[in-house]
Design an enzyme around this catalytic site. Structure first.
Site, PDB file in Angstrom:
ATOM      1  N   TYR A 173      36.101  29.127  42.355  1.00  0.00           N
ATOM      2  CA  TYR A 173      37.184  29.670  41.510  1.00  0.00           C
ATOM      3  C   TYR A 173      37.621  28.633  40.477  1.00  0.00           C
ATOM      4  O   TYR A 173      37.671  28.922  39.282  1.00  0.00           O
ATOM      5  CB  TYR A 173      38.364  30.090  42.387  1.00  0.00           C
ATOM      6  CG  TYR A 173      39.544  30.600  41.588  1.00  0.00           C
ATOM      7  CD1 TYR A 173      39.561  31.897  41.085  1.00  0.00           C
ATOM      8  CD2 TYR A 173      40.646  29.775  41.323  1.00  0.00           C
ATOM      9  CE1 TYR A 173      40.645  32.373  40.340  1.00  0.00           C
ATOM     10  CE2 TYR A 173      41.725  30.242  40.585  1.00  0.00           C
ATOM     11  CZ  TYR A 173      41.718  31.542  40.105  1.00  0.00           C
ATOM     12  OH  TYR A 173      42.786  31.998  39.359  1.00  0.00           O
ATOM     13  N   SER A 200      43.805  28.916  34.739  1.00  0.00           N
ATOM     14  CA  SER A 200      44.651  28.635  35.902  1.00  0.00           C
ATOM     15  C   SER A 200      44.984  27.150  35.847  1.00  0.00           C
ATOM     16  O   SER A 200      44.309  26.395  35.127  1.00  0.00           O
ATOM     17  CB  SER A 200      43.844  28.960  37.170  1.00  0.00           C
ATOM     18  OG  SER A 200      44.379  28.312  38.292  1.00  0.00           O
TER      19      SER A 200
HETATM   20  N1  LIG Z   1      48.514  35.197  40.674  1.00  0.00           N
HETATM   21  C1  LIG Z   1      48.283  33.900  40.598  1.00  0.00           C
HETATM   22  O1  LIG Z   1      48.848  33.107  41.348  1.00  0.00           O
HETATM   23  C2  LIG Z   1      47.334  33.380  39.547  1.00  0.00           C
HETATM   24  C3  LIG Z   1      47.337  31.996  39.291  1.00  0.00           C
HETATM   25  C4  LIG Z   1      46.484  31.497  38.319  1.00  0.00           C
HETATM   26  C5  LIG Z   1      45.656  32.337  37.625  1.00  0.00           C
HETATM   27  N2  LIG Z   1      45.658  33.674  37.906  1.00  0.00           N
HETATM   28  C6  LIG Z   1      44.737  34.532  37.147  1.00  0.00           C
HETATM   29  O2  LIG Z   1      45.467  35.594  36.568  1.00  0.00           O
HETATM   30  C7  LIG Z   1      44.589  36.693  36.350  1.00  0.00           C
HETATM   31  C8  LIG Z   1      45.264  37.961  36.834  1.00  0.00           C
HETATM   32  O3  LIG Z   1      45.445  37.879  38.234  1.00  0.00           O
HETATM   33  P1  LIG Z   1      46.698  38.529  38.982  1.00  0.00           P
HETATM   34  O4  LIG Z   1      47.411  37.435  39.621  1.00  0.00           O
HETATM   35  O5  LIG Z   1      47.425  39.429  38.098  1.00  0.00           O
HETATM   36  O6  LIG Z   1      45.909  39.327  40.126  1.00  0.00           O
HETATM   37  P2  LIG Z   1      45.985  40.828  40.653  1.00  0.00           P
HETATM   38  O7  LIG Z   1      47.400  41.271  40.798  1.00  0.00           O
HETATM   39  O8  LIG Z   1      45.102  40.851  41.835  1.00  0.00           O
HETATM   40  O9  LIG Z   1      45.320  41.682  39.468  1.00  0.00           O
HETATM   41  C9  LIG Z   1      43.949  41.566  39.185  1.00  0.00           C
HETATM   42  C10 LIG Z   1      43.544  42.642  38.184  1.00  0.00           C
HETATM   43  O10 LIG Z   1      42.135  42.479  37.919  1.00  0.00           O
HETATM   44  C11 LIG Z   1      41.462  43.700  38.155  1.00  0.00           C
HETATM   45  N3  LIG Z   1      40.124  43.444  38.713  1.00  0.00           N
HETATM   46  C12 LIG Z   1      39.844  42.731  39.834  1.00  0.00           C
HETATM   47  N4  LIG Z   1      38.523  42.757  40.075  1.00  0.00           N
HETATM   48  C13 LIG Z   1      37.968  43.525  39.076  1.00  0.00           C
HETATM   49  C14 LIG Z   1      36.647  43.939  38.780  1.00  0.00           C
HETATM   50  N5  LIG Z   1      35.615  43.587  39.553  1.00  0.00           N
HETATM   51  N6  LIG Z   1      36.450  44.704  37.691  1.00  0.00           N
HETATM   52  C15 LIG Z   1      37.491  45.086  36.913  1.00  0.00           C
HETATM   53  N7  LIG Z   1      38.757  44.717  37.127  1.00  0.00           N
HETATM   54  C16 LIG Z   1      38.996  43.956  38.206  1.00  0.00           C
HETATM   55  C17 LIG Z   1      42.331  44.479  39.148  1.00  0.00           C
HETATM   56  O11 LIG Z   1      42.188  45.881  38.951  1.00  0.00           O
HETATM   57  P3  LIG Z   1      41.296  46.875  39.846  1.00  0.00           P
HETATM   58  O12 LIG Z   1      41.427  46.446  41.266  1.00  0.00           O
HETATM   59  O13 LIG Z   1      41.884  48.229  39.536  1.00  0.00           O
HETATM   60  O14 LIG Z   1      39.913  46.735  39.300  1.00  0.00           O
HETATM   61  C18 LIG Z   1      43.735  44.054  38.718  1.00  0.00           C
HETATM   62  O15 LIG Z   1      44.194  44.884  37.676  1.00  0.00           O
HETATM   63  C19 LIG Z   1      43.278  36.358  37.058  1.00  0.00           C
HETATM   64  O16 LIG Z   1      42.341  35.899  36.112  1.00  0.00           O
HETATM   65  C20 LIG Z   1      43.678  35.212  37.991  1.00  0.00           C
HETATM   66  O17 LIG Z   1      42.587  34.373  38.262  1.00  0.00           O
HETATM   67  C21 LIG Z   1      46.483  34.207  38.851  1.00  0.00           C
END
Ligand SMILES: NC(=O)c1ccc[n+]([C@@H]2O[C@H](COP(=O)([O-])OP(=O)(O)OC[C@H]3O[C@@H](n4cnc5c(N)ncnc54)[C@H](OP(=O)(O)O)[C@@H]3O)[C@@H](O)[C@H]2O)c1
Length: 255
Positions: free
Chosen positions: A151, A138
């Site tokens: 985080y 991130s």
């Molecule tokens: N969106 C942002 O602004 C942002 C910014 C910087 C970094 N990131 C990083 O990008 C990555 C993806 O995030 P996203 O934005 O795509 O979020 P998201 O839409 O909430 O997706 C998160 C994914 O992770 C899975 N997940 C969550 N908890 C889990 C668990 N305990 N076990 C297995 N799977 C789990 C969820 O699936 P299930 O619920 O089906 O398990 C979902 O498929 C993360 O590492 C996040 O920290 C995001």
């Protein structure tokens, strides 16, 4: 046919990665908790892209998660060519107020699980002489973030760990990339109740855009990918500004 294992594919960045890799002709192994969504995703990807898709239902906060995933991979006798450690979540607020159990789960998933799965898969990649690993950090990997302390610390670990692996593999056929997105339009912010913060109201990127940039650069073997000019500037400023100032700006952005 190459195979990619992606964690967290049921929404957001992971979902976009699954579609991108399928479009590029990869067979896929999808990992998340929601079996119904995984099943639907498997059927949709197979039908649209004519690739083989397997899925593993697994809560990655559990200590046994990496071992159980490897047991399936061994049973299926699949070679993993690409690993995308994407799954993640957030727990925001002042550290004295946040839920410790969620933070410990986050440490388990972002640090323990990513470390263990990477090691177990790297052993095979080394034998095969080829591998691509992308770990999702991130912009918080660079910025210790008040009201997001645990985080941003876990994401700093991910970047430090990945950078060190780059040094170990050098010119070998294995490349390790850290992807450091900023605010991205996924379910992430709403789940952490930060969707109305300043951070998520300016320069928010689409997950498909983030993934398009990340895919291209990871395949070139780049060590670090910061998608978007705004996020790049944020990281550059954070490196030259004193922490007292980044602390104040971060608190403002998270309001
Ligand atoms: N969106 C942002 O602004 C942002 C910014 C910087 C970094 N990131 C990083 O990008 C990555 C993806 O995030 P996203 O934005 O795509 O979020 P998201 O839409 O909430 O997706 C998160 C994914 O992770 C899975 N997940 C969550 N908890 C889990 C668990 N305990 N076990 C297995 N799977 C789990 C969820 O699936 P299930 O619920 O089906 O398990 C979902 O498929 C993360 O590492 C996040 O920290 C995001």
């Amino acid at each position: 046919m190459k195979t990619v294992l992606i964690t967290g594919t049921t929404s957001g960045i992971g979902k976009a990665f699954a579609e991108k890799f399928a479009d590029e002709g990869y067979d896929l192994i999808l990992v998340a908790r929601n079996e119904q969504k995984l099943k639907q995703q498997q059927a949709a990807l197979q039908e649209t892209y004519h690739v083989a898709v397997k899925y593993i239902v697994q809560d990655l906060t559990q200590e046994s998660a990496a071992g159980l995933i490897m047991a399936d991979i061994d049973k299926w006798k699949v070679t993993i060519d690409v690993l995308v450690n994407n799954a993640g979540f957030n727990e925001c607020g002042f550290f004295v107020d946040t839920r410790l159990d969620r933070e410990l789960e986050m440490i388990n998933m972002h640090i323990r699980f990513v470390t263990e799965l990477t090691k177990r898969i790297l052993v095979h990649m080394k034998e095969n002489g080829y591998g691509r690993i992308l770990n999702v950090g991130s912009t918080g990997s660079f910025i210790p973030s008040p009201t997001d302390a645990v985080y941003s610390a876990t994401k700093a670990y991910i970047m430090s760990f990945s950078n060190a692996l780059c040094g170990e593999f050098g010119k070998a056929g294995i490349k390790v990339t850290t992807l450091c997105p900023g605010a991205t339009e996924t379910e992430f912010a709403a789940k952490a109740n930060i969707q109305n913060t300043l951070l998520f109201r300016i320069a928010v990127m689409k997950p498909e855009k983030v993934v398009g940039i990340a895919y291209r650069k990871m395949m070139k073997g780049r060590r670090l990918v910061i998608p978007g000019i705004y996020n790049k500037l944020l990281v550059i400023f954070s490196k030259v500004m004193p922490i007292s100032l980044t602390n104040r700006i971060t608190i403002l952005m998270m309001k």
